[in-house]
Design a protein around this motif. Structure first.
Motif, mmCIF file in Angstrom:
data_model
loop_
_atom_site.group_PDB
_atom_site.id
_atom_site.type_symbol
_atom_site.label_atom_id
_atom_site.label_comp_id
_atom_site.label_asym_id
_atom_site.label_seq_id
_atom_site.Cartn_x
_atom_site.Cartn_y
_atom_site.Cartn_z
ATOM 1 N N SER A 1 -46.509 16.912 -17.029
ATOM 2 C CA SER A 1 -45.865 17.697 -18.080
ATOM 3 C C SER A 1 -44.344 17.741 -17.886
ATOM 4 N N ASP A 2 -43.870 17.769 -16.635
ATOM 5 C CA ASP A 2 -42.426 17.753 -16.376
ATOM 6 C C ASP A 2 -41.814 16.443 -16.844
ATOM 7 N N PHE A 3 -42.481 15.338 -16.529
ATOM 8 C CA PHE A 3 -41.976 14.028 -16.936
ATOM 9 C C PHE A 3 -42.016 13.872 -18.457
ATOM 10 N N LYS A 4 -43.081 14.378 -19.069
ATOM 11 C CA LYS A 4 -43.185 14.286 -20.521
ATOM 12 C C LYS A 4 -42.071 15.088 -21.191
ATOM 13 N N GLN A 5 -41.843 16.292 -20.713
ATOM 14 C CA GLN A 5 -40.791 17.131 -21.289
ATOM 15 C C GLN A 5 -39.423 16.452 -21.146
ATOM 16 N N ALA A 6 -39.162 15.889 -19.993
ATOM 17 C CA ALA A 6 -37.882 15.205 -19.773
ATOM 18 C C ALA A 6 -37.764 13.970 -20.668
ATOM 19 N N LYS A 7 -38.826 13.194 -20.764
ATOM 20 C CA LYS A 7 -38.820 12.004 -21.636
ATOM 21 C C LYS A 7 -38.604 12.412 -23.091
ATOM 22 N N ASP A 8 -39.259 13.500 -23.508
ATOM 23 C CA ASP A 8 -39.110 13.981 -24.888
ATOM 24 C C ASP A 8 -37.666 14.370 -25.196
ATOM 25 N N GLU A 9 -36.913 14.794 -24.190
ATOM 26 C CA GLU A 9 -35.495 15.143 -24.359
ATOM 27 C C GLU A 9 -34.607 13.900 -24.373
ATOM 28 N N GLY A 10 -35.174 12.763 -23.955
ATOM 29 C CA GLY A 10 -34.386 11.533 -23.945
ATOM 30 C C GLY A 10 -33.936 11.096 -22.566
ATOM 31 N N ILE A 11 -34.412 11.759 -21.539
ATOM 32 C CA ILE A 11 -34.045 11.387 -20.170
ATOM 33 C C ILE A 11 -34.829 10.133 -19.790
ATOM 34 N N GLU A 12 -34.104 9.094 -19.407
ATOM 35 C CA GLU A 12 -34.727 7.804 -19.128
ATOM 36 C C GLU A 12 -34.896 7.504 -17.648
ATOM 37 N N PHE A 13 -34.089 8.160 -16.796
ATOM 38 C CA PHE A 13 -34.069 7.810 -15.381
ATOM 39 C C PHE A 13 -34.569 8.978 -14.539
ATOM 40 N N PHE A 14 -35.517 8.674 -13.644
ATOM 41 C CA PHE A 14 -36.099 9.679 -12.751
ATOM 42 C C PHE A 14 -36.108 9.136 -11.337
ATOM 43 N N LEU A 15 -35.846 10.009 -10.389
ATOM 44 C CA LEU A 15 -36.020 9.667 -8.979
ATOM 45 C C LEU A 15 -36.713 10.830 -8.301
ATOM 46 N N ASN A 16 -37.711 10.487 -7.493
ATOM 47 C CA ASN A 16 -38.363 11.517 -6.700
ATOM 48 C C ASN A 16 -37.505 11.808 -5.482
ATOM 49 N N LYS A 17 -37.435 13.079 -5.137
ATOM 50 C CA LYS A 17 -36.744 13.480 -3.917
ATOM 51 C C LYS A 17 -37.665 13.193 -2.740
ATOM 52 N N PRO A 18 -37.135 12.918 -1.610
ATOM 53 C CA PRO A 18 -35.720 12.838 -1.288
ATOM 54 C C PRO A 18 -35.129 11.494 -1.720
ATOM 55 N N LEU A 19 -33.832 11.522 -1.971
ATOM 56 C CA LEU A 19 -33.128 10.283 -2.278
ATOM 57 C C LEU A 19 -33.114 9.398 -1.041
ATOM 58 N N THR A 20 -33.038 8.124 -1.264
ATOM 59 C CA THR A 20 -32.876 7.161 -0.180
ATOM 60 C C THR A 20 -31.731 6.229 -0.555
ATOM 61 N N THR A 21 -31.233 5.491 0.407
ATOM 62 C CA THR A 21 -30.157 4.553 0.096
ATOM 63 C C THR A 21 -30.642 3.497 -0.893
ATOM 64 N N ALA A 22 -31.891 3.077 -0.780
ATOM 65 C CA ALA A 22 -32.429 2.073 -1.713
ATOM 66 C C ALA A 22 -32.461 2.621 -3.135
ATOM 67 N N LYS A 23 -32.907 3.861 -3.305
ATOM 68 C CA LYS A 23 -32.957 4.468 -4.640
ATOM 69 C C LYS A 23 -31.553 4.616 -5.210
ATOM 70 N N LEU A 24 -30.609 5.027 -4.379
ATOM 71 C CA LEU A 24 -29.229 5.190 -4.834
ATOM 72 C C LEU A 24 -28.625 3.852 -5.263
ATOM 73 N N LYS A 25 -28.874 2.828 -4.484
ATOM 74 C CA LYS A 25 -28.342 1.503 -4.821
ATOM 75 C C LYS A 25 -28.844 1.062 -6.194
ATOM 76 N N GLU A 26 -30.112 1.357 -6.481
ATOM 77 C CA GLU A 26 -30.693 0.997 -7.797
ATOM 78 C C GLU A 26 -29.943 1.668 -8.941
ATOM 79 N N ILE A 27 -29.609 2.939 -8.799
ATOM 80 C CA ILE A 27 -28.990 3.639 -9.923
ATOM 81 C C ILE A 27 -27.489 3.428 -10.002
ATOM 82 N N LEU A 28 -26.859 3.053 -8.901
ATOM 83 C CA LEU A 28 -25.420 2.839 -8.920
ATOM 84 C C LEU A 28 -25.045 1.435 -9.377
ATOM 85 N N VAL A 29 -26.038 0.599 -9.594
ATOM 86 C CA VAL A 29 -25.771 -0.770 -10.054
ATOM 87 C C VAL A 29 -25.407 -0.757 -11.522
#
Length: 131
Positions: free
Chosen positions: A103-131
């Motif tokens: 339901s959290d993901f659906k609500q966010a998607k319904d608002e137009g949010i396209e990018f999600f990352l599960n915590k905790p962040l990692t360097t690999a996840k950060l590299k993906e979004i900073l590209v």
């Protein structure tokens, strides 16, 4: 042509999470310009100050889904309504969460949010979004 250094806004109510994420961001790109805010309301105020002072708008906003004062979804809703559509289109908003609730993901998607990352962040996840 050199790509400009990333300008990042990190929005999270947990000081430890902010400190850890700052370290990760520095590890991925120690030249990144980083600002932080403790909740969505403070983040909106900071963004309005950027516009008012003609400060470079963030390339990436990392925002926690669940926060007191103003959560990530409410922040995003107001953010889209408040700022120039060109600024909004330029900025990648990434929702950070520990939630696994569909339901959290659906609500966010319904608002137009396209990018999600599960915590905790990692360097690999950060590299993906900073590209």
């Amino acid at each position: 042509m050199n790509k400009p250094l990333p300008h990042i806004l990190l929005v999270d109510d947990n000081r430890t999470t902010i400190s850890l994420n700052k370290l990760l961001i520095a590890k991925v790109d120690n030249a990144a310009e980083l600002h932080t805010a403790p909740d969505g309301k403070a983040a909106l105020e900071l963004l309005q100050e950027f516009v008012r002072t003609n400060t470079r708008f963030p390339d990436v906003i990392l925002v926690d889904l669940k926060m007191p004062v103003m959560d990530g979804i409410e922040f995003y809703r107001i953010y889209k309504q408040t700022f120039d559509p060109d600024l909004v289109a330029h900025t990648k908003v990434v929702m950070l969460t520990t939630s696994l609730a569909p339901s959290d993901f659906k609500q966010a998607k319904d608002e137009g949010i396209e990018f999600f990352l599960n915590k905790p962040l990692t360097t690999a996840k950060l590299k993906e979004i900073l590209v």
